[in-house]
Scaffold this motif. Structure first.
Motif, short mmCIF file in Angstrom:
data_model
loop_
_atom_site.label_atom_id
_atom_site.label_comp_id
_atom_site.label_asym_id
_atom_site.label_seq_id
_atom_site.Cartn_x
_atom_site.Cartn_y
_atom_site.Cartn_z
N ALA A 75 47.77 36.55 40.85
CA ALA A 75 46.97 37.68 41.33
C ALA A 75 45.56 37.21 41.70
N GLY A 76 44.99 36.34 40.88
CA GLY A 76 43.66 35.83 41.19
C GLY A 76 43.64 34.99 42.46
N VAL A 77 44.68 34.19 42.65
CA VAL A 77 44.77 33.37 43.86
C VAL A 77 44.94 34.26 45.09
N PHE A 78 45.76 35.31 44.98
CA PHE A 78 45.92 36.23 46.11
C PHE A 78 44.60 36.95 46.42
N ALA A 79 43.84 37.27 45.38
CA ALA A 79 42.53 37.90 45.60
C ALA A 79 41.61 36.95 46.37
N LEU A 80 41.63 35.67 46.01
CA LEU A 80 40.83 34.69 46.74
C LEU A 80 41.30 34.58 48.18
N ALA A 81 42.62 34.57 48.38
CA ALA A 81 43.15 34.51 49.74
C ALA A 81 42.72 35.72 50.55
N MET A 82 42.73 36.90 49.93
CA MET A 82 42.30 38.11 50.65
C MET A 82 40.84 38.01 51.04
N ILE A 83 40.01 37.46 50.14
CA ILE A 83 38.59 37.29 50.46
C ILE A 83 38.42 36.33 51.63
N LEU A 84 39.14 35.23 51.62
CA LEU A 84 39.06 34.27 52.72
C LEU A 84 39.52 34.89 54.04
N HIS A 85 40.60 35.67 53.98
CA HIS A 85 41.05 36.39 55.17
C HIS A 85 39.98 37.37 55.64
N ALA A 86 39.33 38.05 54.68
CA ALA A 86 38.29 39.02 55.04
C ALA A 86 37.10 38.33 55.69
N VAL A 87 36.75 37.14 55.20
CA VAL A 87 35.65 36.39 55.82
C VAL A 87 36.03 36.01 57.24
N GLU A 88 37.26 35.55 57.42
CA GLU A 88 37.72 35.23 58.77
C GLU A 88 37.66 36.46 59.68
N PHE A 89 38.11 37.60 59.14
CA PHE A 89 38.13 38.84 59.92
C PHE A 89 36.71 39.26 60.30
N ALA A 90 35.79 39.17 59.33
CA ALA A 90 34.41 39.60 59.59
C ALA A 90 33.72 38.70 60.61
N ALA A 91 34.05 37.40 60.58
CA ALA A 91 33.37 36.45 61.46
C ALA A 91 34.04 36.33 62.82
N ALA A 92 35.22 36.91 62.98
CA ALA A 92 35.96 36.76 64.23
C ALA A 92 35.31 37.55 65.35
N ARG A 93 35.54 37.11 66.57
CA ARG A 93 35.08 37.85 67.74
C ARG A 93 36.00 39.03 67.98
N PRO A 106 47.41 45.82 49.47
CA PRO A 106 48.38 46.58 48.68
C PRO A 106 49.15 45.72 47.69
N VAL A 107 49.35 44.44 48.01
CA VAL A 107 50.00 43.54 47.07
C VAL A 107 49.16 43.43 45.80
N LEU A 108 47.85 43.27 45.96
CA LEU A 108 46.96 43.17 44.80
C LEU A 108 46.92 44.46 44.00
N VAL A 109 46.93 45.59 44.69
CA VAL A 109 46.94 46.88 43.99
C VAL A 109 48.22 47.02 43.16
N LEU A 110 49.36 46.67 43.75
CA LEU A 110 50.63 46.75 43.03
C LEU A 110 50.64 45.81 41.83
N MET A 111 50.13 44.59 42.03
CA MET A 111 50.11 43.64 40.91
C MET A 111 49.18 44.09 39.81
N ALA A 112 48.07 44.71 40.17
CA ALA A 112 47.14 45.22 39.16
C ALA A 112 47.81 46.32 38.33
N LEU A 113 48.53 47.21 38.99
CA LEU A 113 49.24 48.27 38.28
C LEU A 113 50.36 47.69 37.41
N ALA A 114 51.10 46.72 37.96
CA ALA A 114 52.19 46.12 37.21
C ALA A 114 51.68 45.39 35.97
#
Length: 305
Positions: free
Chosen positions: A17-35, A133-141
Protein backbone atom coordinates in the motif's frame (compact mmCIF):
# COMPACT_ATOMS: atom_id res chain seq x y z
CA UNK A 1 5.65 -20.72 11.73
CA UNK A 2 2.11 -19.99 10.54
CA UNK A 3 1.86 -16.99 12.88
CA UNK A 4 5.11 -15.60 11.49
CA UNK A 5 3.86 -16.09 7.93
CA UNK A 6 0.61 -14.28 8.76
CA UNK A 7 2.55 -11.37 10.29
CA UNK A 8 4.88 -11.28 7.28
CA UNK A 9 1.83 -11.21 4.96
CA UNK A 10 0.29 -8.30 6.88
CA UNK A 11 3.53 -6.32 6.73
CA UNK A 12 3.88 -6.95 3.02
CA UNK A 13 0.31 -5.74 2.50
CA UNK A 14 1.10 -2.48 4.32
CA UNK A 15 4.35 -2.16 2.37
CA UNK A 16 2.53 -2.70 -0.93
CA UNK A 17 0.00 0.00 0.00
CA UNK A 18 2.84 2.39 0.81
CA UNK A 19 4.58 1.63 -2.48
CA UNK A 20 1.33 2.19 -4.40
CA UNK A 21 0.91 5.52 -2.59
CA UNK A 22 4.41 6.53 -3.71
CA UNK A 23 3.58 5.45 -7.27
CA UNK A 24 0.40 7.54 -7.19
CA UNK A 25 2.40 10.56 -6.03
CA UNK A 26 4.92 10.08 -8.84
CA UNK A 27 2.08 9.75 -11.35
CA UNK A 28 0.52 12.91 -9.90
CA UNK A 29 3.80 14.80 -10.30
CA UNK A 30 3.99 13.65 -13.90
CA UNK A 31 0.36 14.71 -14.44
CA UNK A 32 0.89 18.13 -12.85
CA UNK A 33 4.05 18.82 -14.86
CA UNK A 34 2.70 17.56 -18.18
CA UNK A 35 1.69 19.88 -20.99
CA UNK A 36 -2.01 20.17 -21.68
CA UNK A 37 -3.15 18.83 -25.03
CA UNK A 38 -5.95 20.59 -26.84
CA UNK A 39 -8.58 18.38 -28.48
CA UNK A 40 -9.66 19.22 -32.00
CA UNK A 41 -12.64 17.73 -33.76
CA UNK A 42 -12.09 16.22 -37.16
CA UNK A 43 -15.19 16.74 -39.22
CA UNK A 44 -18.77 16.94 -37.97
CA UNK A 45 -19.20 14.35 -35.25
CA UNK A 46 -15.75 12.96 -35.98
CA UNK A 47 -13.44 11.44 -33.43
CA UNK A 48 -11.49 13.62 -31.08
CA UNK A 49 -7.79 13.95 -31.79
CA UNK A 50 -4.99 15.80 -30.10
CA UNK A 51 -3.58 18.98 -31.54
CA UNK A 52 0.17 18.75 -32.11
CA UNK A 53 2.25 20.09 -29.27
CA UNK A 54 4.02 23.37 -29.84
CA UNK A 55 7.24 22.04 -28.28
CA UNK A 56 8.64 18.67 -27.29
CA UNK A 57 7.40 17.38 -23.96
CA UNK A 58 9.71 17.95 -21.03
CA UNK A 59 11.89 15.04 -20.02
CA UNK A 60 11.03 15.58 -16.34
CA UNK A 61 7.37 14.42 -16.49
CA UNK A 62 8.47 11.44 -18.59
CA UNK A 63 11.05 10.51 -15.98
CA UNK A 64 8.52 10.71 -13.15
CA UNK A 65 6.08 8.63 -15.17
CA UNK A 66 8.62 5.88 -15.79
CA UNK A 67 9.52 5.88 -12.10
CA UNK A 68 5.84 5.57 -11.21
CA UNK A 69 5.44 2.50 -13.42
CA UNK A 70 8.57 0.87 -11.95
CA UNK A 71 7.36 1.56 -8.39
CA UNK A 72 3.90 0.19 -9.24
CA UNK A 73 5.53 -3.00 -10.52
CA UNK A 74 7.40 -3.34 -7.22
CA UNK A 75 4.17 -2.80 -5.28
CA UNK A 76 2.41 -5.48 -7.33
CA UNK A 77 5.20 -7.96 -6.54
CA UNK A 78 4.95 -7.20 -2.81
CA UNK A 79 1.17 -7.48 -2.97
CA UNK A 80 1.32 -10.84 -4.73
CA UNK A 81 3.71 -12.25 -2.12
CA UNK A 82 1.45 -10.86 0.62
CA UNK A 83 -1.54 -12.73 -0.77
CA UNK A 84 0.47 -15.93 -1.27
CA UNK A 85 1.89 -15.92 2.27
CA UNK A 86 -1.58 -15.21 3.63
CA UNK A 87 -2.77 -18.41 1.97
CA UNK A 88 0.17 -20.39 3.37
CA UNK A 89 -0.49 -19.00 6.85
CA UNK A 90 -4.20 -19.85 6.70
CA UNK A 91 -3.55 -23.18 4.91
CA UNK A 92 -6.26 -22.46 2.35
CA UNK A 93 -7.00 -20.37 -0.74
CA UNK A 94 -6.47 -16.76 0.42
CA UNK A 95 -9.86 -15.36 -0.55
CA UNK A 96 -12.11 -16.49 2.27
CA UNK A 97 -13.11 -13.13 3.78
CA UNK A 98 -13.62 -9.51 2.76
CA UNK A 99 -10.06 -8.49 3.64
CA UNK A 100 -8.58 -11.11 1.33
CA UNK A 101 -11.23 -10.62 -1.34
CA UNK A 102 -10.60 -6.88 -1.61
CA UNK A 103 -6.85 -7.46 -1.51
CA UNK A 104 -7.21 -9.78 -4.52
CA UNK A 105 -9.38 -7.25 -6.37
CA UNK A 106 -6.78 -4.52 -5.81
CA UNK A 107 -3.99 -6.77 -7.06
CA UNK A 108 -6.04 -7.63 -10.16
CA UNK A 109 -6.69 -3.93 -10.81
CA UNK A 110 -2.99 -3.03 -10.49
CA UNK A 111 -1.86 -5.90 -12.73
CA UNK A 112 -4.50 -4.87 -15.28
CA UNK A 113 -3.16 -1.31 -15.22
CA UNK A 114 0.42 -2.52 -15.71
CA UNK A 115 -0.65 -4.64 -18.70
CA UNK A 116 -2.50 -1.63 -20.12
CA UNK A 117 0.60 0.54 -19.76
CA UNK A 118 2.71 -2.11 -21.45
CA UNK A 119 0.41 -2.07 -24.48
CA UNK A 120 -0.60 1.62 -24.44
CA UNK A 121 1.97 3.85 -22.70
CA UNK A 122 0.14 6.95 -23.89
CA UNK A 123 -2.61 6.46 -21.29
CA UNK A 124 -0.13 6.79 -18.40
CA UNK A 125 -1.47 10.23 -17.35
CA UNK A 126 -4.53 8.39 -16.01
CA UNK A 127 -2.27 6.65 -13.47
CA UNK A 128 -3.08 8.66 -10.32
CA UNK A 129 -6.80 8.24 -10.91
CA UNK A 130 -6.51 4.47 -11.32
CA UNK A 131 -4.31 4.00 -8.24
CA UNK A 132 -6.44 6.22 -5.99
CA UNK A 133 -9.42 3.82 -5.66
CA UNK A 134 -6.96 0.95 -5.21
CA UNK A 135 -5.44 2.77 -2.23
CA UNK A 136 -8.87 3.55 -0.79
CA UNK A 137 -9.88 -0.11 -1.04
CA UNK A 138 -6.61 -1.27 0.52
CA UNK A 139 -6.99 1.22 3.37
CA UNK A 140 -10.48 -0.11 4.10
CA UNK A 141 -9.34 -3.72 3.80
CA UNK A 142 -6.38 -3.21 6.11
CA UNK A 143 -8.36 -1.40 8.80
CA UNK A 144 -12.14 -1.84 8.93
CA UNK A 145 -12.29 -5.21 7.16
CA UNK A 146 -9.14 -6.86 8.48
CA UNK A 147 -9.43 -10.31 10.07
CA UNK A 148 -6.55 -12.50 11.26
CA UNK A 149 -5.51 -15.43 9.11
CA UNK A 150 -7.42 -18.57 9.98
CA UNK A 151 -9.89 -21.19 8.77
CA UNK A 152 -13.14 -20.27 7.05
CA UNK A 153 -16.70 -21.26 7.93
CA UNK A 154 -17.83 -24.69 6.69
CA UNK A 155 -19.88 -23.50 3.66
CA UNK A 156 -16.70 -21.93 2.22
CA UNK A 157 -14.64 -25.12 2.49
CA UNK A 158 -15.03 -26.12 -1.12
CA UNK A 159 -12.79 -26.22 -4.16
CA UNK A 160 -15.42 -24.03 -5.83
CA UNK A 161 -14.27 -21.16 -3.61
CA UNK A 162 -10.91 -20.97 -5.36
CA UNK A 163 -12.60 -21.04 -8.77
CA UNK A 164 -15.54 -18.73 -8.13
CA UNK A 165 -13.87 -16.17 -5.86
CA UNK A 166 -10.73 -16.00 -8.01
CA UNK A 167 -12.66 -15.26 -11.19
CA UNK A 168 -14.96 -12.74 -9.51
CA UNK A 169 -11.91 -11.01 -8.00
CA UNK A 170 -10.06 -10.82 -11.31
CA UNK A 171 -13.11 -9.62 -13.23
CA UNK A 172 -13.93 -7.05 -10.53
CA UNK A 173 -10.37 -5.72 -10.66
CA UNK A 174 -10.63 -5.36 -14.43
CA UNK A 175 -13.98 -3.60 -14.10
CA UNK A 176 -12.57 -1.16 -11.53
CA UNK A 177 -10.02 -0.03 -14.13
CA UNK A 178 -12.67 0.15 -16.86
CA UNK A 179 -15.02 2.14 -14.62
CA UNK A 180 -12.35 4.69 -13.67
CA UNK A 181 -11.31 5.08 -17.31
CA UNK A 182 -14.92 5.67 -18.37
CA UNK A 183 -15.24 8.35 -15.69
CA UNK A 184 -12.09 10.02 -17.04
CA UNK A 185 -13.51 9.78 -20.55
CA UNK A 186 -16.67 11.58 -19.44
CA UNK A 187 -14.58 14.23 -17.66
CA UNK A 188 -12.46 14.70 -20.78
CA UNK A 189 -15.58 15.38 -22.87
CA UNK A 190 -17.58 17.35 -20.31
CA UNK A 191 -15.67 20.63 -20.30
CA UNK A 192 -15.46 20.53 -16.50
CA UNK A 193 -12.04 21.26 -14.96
CA UNK A 194 -10.68 22.11 -18.41
CA UNK A 195 -7.04 22.51 -17.35
CA UNK A 196 -6.92 19.09 -15.68
CA UNK A 197 -9.03 17.39 -18.34
CA UNK A 198 -6.72 18.66 -21.07
CA UNK A 199 -3.84 16.70 -19.52
CA UNK A 200 -5.72 13.40 -19.69
CA UNK A 201 -5.23 10.99 -22.59
CA UNK A 202 -7.36 11.61 -25.67
CA UNK A 203 -11.05 10.83 -25.16
CA UNK A 204 -10.99 8.34 -28.02
CA UNK A 205 -8.09 6.46 -26.39
CA UNK A 206 -9.89 6.35 -23.04
CA UNK A 207 -13.08 5.09 -24.68
CA UNK A 208 -11.25 2.30 -26.51
CA UNK A 209 -9.40 1.32 -23.35
CA UNK A 210 -12.59 1.07 -21.26
CA UNK A 211 -14.21 -1.05 -23.96
CA UNK A 212 -11.25 -3.41 -24.37
CA UNK A 213 -10.88 -3.99 -20.63
CA UNK A 214 -14.62 -4.57 -20.22
CA UNK A 215 -14.78 -6.99 -23.11
CA UNK A 216 -12.13 -9.10 -21.36
CA UNK A 217 -13.75 -8.78 -17.93
CA UNK A 218 -17.29 -9.65 -19.04
CA UNK A 219 -16.68 -13.33 -19.93
CA UNK A 220 -14.79 -13.78 -16.65
CA UNK A 221 -17.65 -12.16 -14.75
CA UNK A 222 -20.12 -14.42 -16.54
CA UNK A 223 -18.04 -17.48 -15.67
CA UNK A 224 -17.88 -16.34 -12.04
CA UNK A 225 -21.68 -16.11 -11.85
CA UNK A 226 -22.05 -19.57 -13.37
CA UNK A 227 -19.53 -21.16 -11.00
CA UNK A 228 -21.19 -19.34 -8.10
CA UNK A 229 -24.51 -20.93 -9.05
CA UNK A 230 -22.89 -24.38 -9.19
CA UNK A 231 -21.30 -23.80 -5.79
CA UNK A 232 -24.66 -22.59 -4.40
CA UNK A 233 -26.33 -25.82 -5.53
CA UNK A 234 -23.65 -27.86 -3.75
CA UNK A 235 -23.77 -25.73 -0.56
CA UNK A 236 -27.43 -24.75 -0.30
CA UNK A 237 -29.26 -27.15 -2.60
CA UNK A 238 -30.28 -24.60 -5.24
CA UNK A 239 -28.56 -22.92 -8.15
CA UNK A 240 -30.21 -19.53 -7.72
CA UNK A 241 -32.29 -18.11 -4.91
CA UNK A 242 -32.33 -14.34 -5.60
CA UNK A 243 -30.20 -13.71 -2.56
CA UNK A 244 -29.35 -9.95 -2.43
CA UNK A 245 -25.79 -10.55 -3.62
CA UNK A 246 -26.95 -12.81 -6.44
CA UNK A 247 -29.57 -10.26 -7.48
CA UNK A 248 -27.14 -7.34 -7.64
CA UNK A 249 -24.58 -9.50 -9.45
CA UNK A 250 -27.23 -10.30 -12.05
CA UNK A 251 -28.09 -6.59 -12.37
CA UNK A 252 -24.38 -5.86 -12.91
CA UNK A 253 -24.20 -8.56 -15.57
CA UNK A 254 -27.21 -7.09 -17.41
CA UNK A 255 -25.72 -3.57 -17.29
CA UNK A 256 -22.36 -4.71 -18.66
CA UNK A 257 -24.08 -6.74 -21.36
CA UNK A 258 -26.03 -3.59 -22.24
CA UNK A 259 -22.78 -1.58 -22.31
CA UNK A 260 -21.09 -3.97 -24.74
CA UNK A 261 -24.19 -3.94 -26.92
CA UNK A 262 -24.43 -0.14 -26.73
CA UNK A 263 -20.74 0.25 -27.48
CA UNK A 264 -21.24 -1.72 -30.71
CA UNK A 265 -24.31 0.32 -31.71
CA UNK A 266 -23.97 3.43 -33.86
CA UNK A 267 -24.87 6.55 -31.89
CA UNK A 268 -24.03 4.98 -28.52
CA UNK A 269 -20.30 4.57 -28.91
CA UNK A 270 -19.27 7.62 -26.92
CA UNK A 271 -20.87 9.41 -24.00
CA UNK A 272 -24.04 7.37 -23.56
CA UNK A 273 -22.23 4.02 -23.59
CA UNK A 274 -19.69 5.35 -21.08
CA UNK A 275 -22.51 6.27 -18.70
CA UNK A 276 -23.77 2.69 -18.91
CA UNK A 277 -20.28 1.44 -18.02
CA UNK A 278 -20.13 3.82 -15.06
CA UNK A 279 -23.52 2.50 -13.90
CA UNK A 280 -22.13 -1.03 -14.02
CA UNK A 281 -19.10 0.10 -12.01
CA UNK A 282 -21.44 1.63 -9.42
CA UNK A 283 -23.28 -1.69 -9.00
CA UNK A 284 -19.96 -3.50 -8.51
CA UNK A 285 -19.01 -1.09 -5.70
CA UNK A 286 -22.54 -1.30 -4.23
CA UNK A 287 -22.40 -5.11 -4.23
CA UNK A 288 -18.90 -5.12 -2.78
CA UNK A 289 -19.67 -2.95 0.23
CA UNK A 290 -23.37 -2.41 0.90
CA UNK A 291 -24.59 -5.91 0.07
CA UNK A 292 -21.66 -7.67 1.75
CA UNK A 293 -21.60 -5.50 4.86
CA UNK A 294 -25.11 -4.19 5.45
CA UNK A 295 -27.78 -6.38 3.86
CA UNK A 296 -28.45 -9.76 5.51
CA UNK A 297 -28.30 -12.76 3.20
CA UNK A 298 -26.63 -16.08 2.58
CA UNK A 299 -23.42 -14.28 1.58
CA UNK A 300 -23.23 -12.32 4.84
CA UNK A 301 -20.92 -14.78 6.58
CA UNK A 302 -17.79 -13.72 4.69
CA UNK A 303 -15.90 -12.62 7.81
CA UNK A 304 -16.12 -8.85 7.98
CA UNK A 305 -14.71 -8.18 11.40
Amino acid sequence: MLVELATFSDRLFVAAAGVFALAMILHAVEFAAARATSPVLVGAGGPEEEAPAEAPASARPERFGRMAVAVTLLGAALHLVSLATRGLAAERWPMGNMYEFISAICLAAVVTWLVVLRRSPAVRPAGPFVLFPVLVLMALAGSVLYVPAGPVVPPLRSYWMSIHVSTISISSGLLVVAGVVSLLFLLRRSGLLPEAAAKLPAADALDRLAYRVTIIAFPLFTFAIITGAIWAEAAWGRFWGWDPKETVAFVSWVIYAAYLHARATAGWRTGRAAWVNVAGFATIVFNLFFINMVVAGLHSYAGVG
